[in-house]
Design an enzyme around this catalytic site. Sequence first.
Site, PDB file in Angstrom:
ATOM      1  N   MET A 172     -22.271  78.070  -6.704  1.00 39.54           N
ATOM      2  CA  MET A 172     -23.119  77.445  -7.716  1.00 39.54           C
ATOM      3  C   MET A 172     -23.585  78.444  -8.767  1.00 39.54           C
ATOM      4  SD  MET A 172     -22.985  74.316  -7.162  1.00 39.54           S
ATOM      5  CE  MET A 172     -24.037  73.995  -8.569  1.00 39.54           C
ATOM      6  N   GLU A 175     -29.416  77.128   0.369  1.00 42.18           N
ATOM      7  CA  GLU A 175     -30.425  76.067   0.460  1.00 42.18           C
ATOM      8  C   GLU A 175     -31.271  76.205   1.727  1.00 42.18           C
ATOM      9  OE1 GLU A 175     -31.419  72.317  -1.712  1.00 42.18           O
ATOM     10  OE2 GLU A 175     -30.589  74.274  -2.127  1.00 42.18           O
ATOM     11  N   SER A 218     -30.776  71.505  -4.311  1.00 41.61           N
ATOM     12  CA  SER A 218     -30.198  70.164  -4.396  1.00 41.61           C
ATOM     13  C   SER A 218     -31.066  69.110  -3.726  1.00 41.61           C
ATOM     14  CB  SER A 218     -28.803  70.147  -3.755  1.00 41.61           C
ATOM     15  OG  SER A 218     -28.876  70.483  -2.382  1.00 41.61           O
ATOM     16  N   HIS A 226     -31.056  71.416 -11.164  1.00 38.80           N
ATOM     17  CA  HIS A 226     -29.994  71.207 -10.175  1.00 38.80           C
ATOM     18  C   HIS A 226     -28.680  70.866 -10.864  1.00 38.80           C
ATOM     19  CE1 HIS A 226     -27.989  68.566  -6.951  1.00 38.80           C
ATOM     20  NE2 HIS A 226     -27.619  69.827  -6.810  1.00 38.80           N
ATOM     21  N   ASN A 229     -28.448  63.091  -5.054  1.00 42.00           N
ATOM     22  CA  ASN A 229     -28.208  63.336  -3.634  1.00 42.00           C
ATOM     23  C   ASN A 229     -29.024  62.401  -2.755  1.00 42.00           C
ATOM     24  OD1 ASN A 229     -26.207  65.215  -3.767  1.00 42.00           O
ATOM     25  ND2 ASN A 229     -27.536  66.987  -3.543  1.00 42.00           N
TER      26      ASN A 229
END
Length: 366
Positions: free
Chosen positions: A14, A92, A119, A140, A190
């Site tokens: 990312m 995360e 996320s 995000h 999400n």
Amino acid sequence: MTITRIGIVGAGTMGGGIATATAQAGVEVLLTDAKPGAAAAAVDLAGTFFARSVEKGRLSQDEADAARQRMHVVGSIDALADVDLVIEAVFEDMALKTDVLAKIASAVRPDTLIGTNTSCLRVSELAKAVTQPERFLGLHYFSPAQVNPIVEVVRGEQTADAAVALALEFTQRTGKQPLACKDQWGFCINRFFCPYTNEAARLVDEGLGTPGEIDLVAKEAVGAAAGPFQVMNIVKPRINLHAIRNLAPLGAFYTPARSMAVTGDAETSWTIDPAGDIDPAKADLIRDRLRAGTFLPVLQELDEGVAGPAEIDHGAREALKFGKPPCALMDRLGRAEVERLIVPLCSKYGYQLPKSLDRVGSLIST
């Protein structure tokens, strides 16, 4: 303030992707990672991406060279002291992110905007690690960040209007399509994508379909360009599982399916065999479950005011490549059919029917 120079902490998939897209858009990027060589490797990957873009006629050689020259590897967070924006893009994990964010906040100028690429974790919880939390928000980016246009801009409880406005301007100027949304586990997209993949895994656990069969039906059920198992193999089941686990505060429906946990924890991929012919009754059952697993969390986030129907559908189209985005699909199916689909899930997991169910039929027009 205009953002002309940014820092990115975390040079993995990312962070590297965000750096690549931002440099290509004309902004100078300073990239750092605690793992030796990771930031340099991300810059090398960006160079390969730019070279392929030249081959495909998307960039000129001069544009590719200029984009590559805007990317700089730095040795530590302290080297980001004078940037206008820092994006945290580490793994995360709440403890890791709060530790990194605290270091960022102490290293940068008081007016530097700080964003987290989380996320699913709540921005307001992460903000506790940041001095002057009014300058902190969620940014995000969706994978692959080099090309995916969607960025969720998430306002925390203490985020200032000026910080949101600055983030919206920056994301638009760097070629992205920002979705402003409220701070809640899973945010706008999400929140329903993870349950959709989880319901697919539950179908496997219950012996109601194979990954290949479910992927095939999903392409018709939600107009997906790729089925849930194919997508999970691209983003990695381990990462998808972690995102689902972060939704646990939302209730039992969001608990990972058995096979989801096994596959993710083993850091393996799903085996997707060709589907062949599917019995129509089986296909109907799979379609109903996939749609129900998508519609329930969408209606819940509408109740919570996380995002509006237009934002949800735009994200589904652009970030997930759903040809039948959920709100428009619910409108087409009608209230009675949507209720039929979600009642079993509400009964099984102990939820009240969402109040937004009453809006079905006019979600997109309101």
